[in-house]
Design a protein around this motif. Sequence first.
Motif, mmCIF file in Angstrom:
data_model
loop_
_atom_site.group_PDB
_atom_site.id
_atom_site.type_symbol
_atom_site.label_atom_id
_atom_site.label_comp_id
_atom_site.label_asym_id
_atom_site.label_seq_id
_atom_site.Cartn_x
_atom_site.Cartn_y
_atom_site.Cartn_z
ATOM 1 N N VAL A 41 -6.858 1.945 4.743
ATOM 2 C CA VAL A 41 -6.917 0.787 4.417
ATOM 3 C C VAL A 41 -6.736 -0.932 5.415
ATOM 4 O O VAL A 41 -7.308 -1.534 5.945
ATOM 5 C CB VAL A 41 -6.200 -0.126 2.716
ATOM 6 N N ILE B 248 -4.698 3.928 -7.276
ATOM 7 C CA ILE B 248 -4.471 5.168 -6.745
ATOM 8 C C ILE B 248 -4.220 6.570 -8.455
ATOM 9 O O ILE B 248 -4.754 6.284 -9.229
ATOM 10 C CB ILE B 248 -2.403 5.412 -6.991
ATOM 11 N N LEU C 96 0.710 -1.132 -0.513
ATOM 12 C CA LEU C 96 -0.323 0.191 0.136
ATOM 13 C C LEU C 96 0.736 0.978 0.034
ATOM 14 O O LEU C 96 2.156 1.261 0.522
ATOM 15 C CB LEU C 96 -0.848 -0.218 1.202
ATOM 16 N N ALA D 287 -10.055 11.124 -6.616
ATOM 17 C CA ALA D 287 -10.763 9.705 -6.387
ATOM 18 C C ALA D 287 -11.961 9.229 -5.858
ATOM 19 O O ALA D 287 -12.079 8.558 -5.805
ATOM 20 C CB ALA D 287 -9.644 9.536 -4.174
ATOM 21 N N LYS E 69 -12.389 5.264 -0.924
ATOM 22 C CA LYS E 69 -11.560 6.425 -1.422
ATOM 23 C C LYS E 69 -10.845 6.889 -0.281
ATOM 24 O O LYS E 69 -11.530 6.683 0.952
ATOM 25 C CB LYS E 69 -12.006 7.677 -1.850
ATOM 26 N N LEU F 290 -3.839 6.142 1.255
ATOM 27 C CA LEU F 290 -4.122 4.908 1.124
ATOM 28 C C LEU F 290 -3.997 3.511 2.241
ATOM 29 O O LEU F 290 -4.105 2.433 2.585
ATOM 30 C CB LEU F 290 -4.105 3.396 -0.321
ATOM 31 N N TYR F 291 -2.206 3.879 2.443
ATOM 32 C CA TYR F 291 -2.392 3.272 3.036
ATOM 33 C C TYR F 291 -2.546 3.283 5.021
ATOM 34 O O TYR F 291 -3.332 2.147 5.302
ATOM 35 C CB TYR F 291 -0.536 3.005 3.455
ATOM 36 N N GLY G 194 -6.599 7.651 -3.410
ATOM 37 C CA GLY G 194 -6.550 7.003 -4.371
ATOM 38 C C GLY G 194 -7.784 6.107 -4.320
ATOM 39 O O GLY G 194 -8.655 6.388 -2.602
ATOM 40 N N TYR H 277 -10.221 1.678 -2.904
ATOM 41 C CA TYR H 277 -10.162 0.741 -2.531
ATOM 42 C C TYR H 277 -11.324 -0.391 -3.341
ATOM 43 O O TYR H 277 -11.839 0.134 -3.489
ATOM 44 C CB TYR H 277 -8.954 0.685 -1.389
ATOM 45 N N GLU I 21 -8.320 -4.714 -3.945
ATOM 46 C CA GLU I 21 -7.271 -3.599 -4.987
ATOM 47 C C GLU I 21 -7.314 -2.822 -4.829
ATOM 48 O O GLU I 21 -8.792 -1.844 -4.130
ATOM 49 C CB GLU I 21 -7.411 -4.383 -6.558
ATOM 50 N N THR I 22 -6.201 -1.533 -5.064
ATOM 51 C CA THR I 22 -6.409 -0.542 -4.932
ATOM 52 C C THR I 22 -5.787 0.511 -6.581
ATOM 53 O O THR I 22 -4.765 -0.043 -7.618
ATOM 54 C CB THR I 22 -5.685 0.045 -4.238
ATOM 55 N N GLU J 35 -14.369 7.091 -7.162
ATOM 56 C CA GLU J 35 -15.403 6.119 -6.190
ATOM 57 C C GLU J 35 -16.796 6.303 -5.973
ATOM 58 O O GLU J 35 -17.165 5.028 -6.471
ATOM 59 C CB GLU J 35 -15.288 6.734 -4.700
#
Length: 74
Positions: free
Chosen positions: A31, A57, A2, A64, A23, A27-28, A7, A9, A54-55, A68
């Motif tokens: 999620v 970016i 991640l 994002a 969104k 992301l890290y 982004g 996910y 899945e992501t 979404e």
Amino acid sequence: DLKHQPGVYLMRDINNIVIYVGKAKDLYNRVSQYFLKPQSGKVFKMVQNVDYFETIITNNEKEALILEMNLIQK
């Protein structure tokens, strides 16, 4: 893998069905919250059914959000 980037996910179940679209501006951070913090209720049930995610970016948080919304409509 991640990234600390904005982004979208998609969480999928064992049958490859999307069970959640979200969104994030990072992301890290977003999620990892699902899997590192204790969850309860509907979030707990959802996380139990996630087989993989899945992501995608994006360049920024606004992009994002638009992606979404489009994915949710699909």
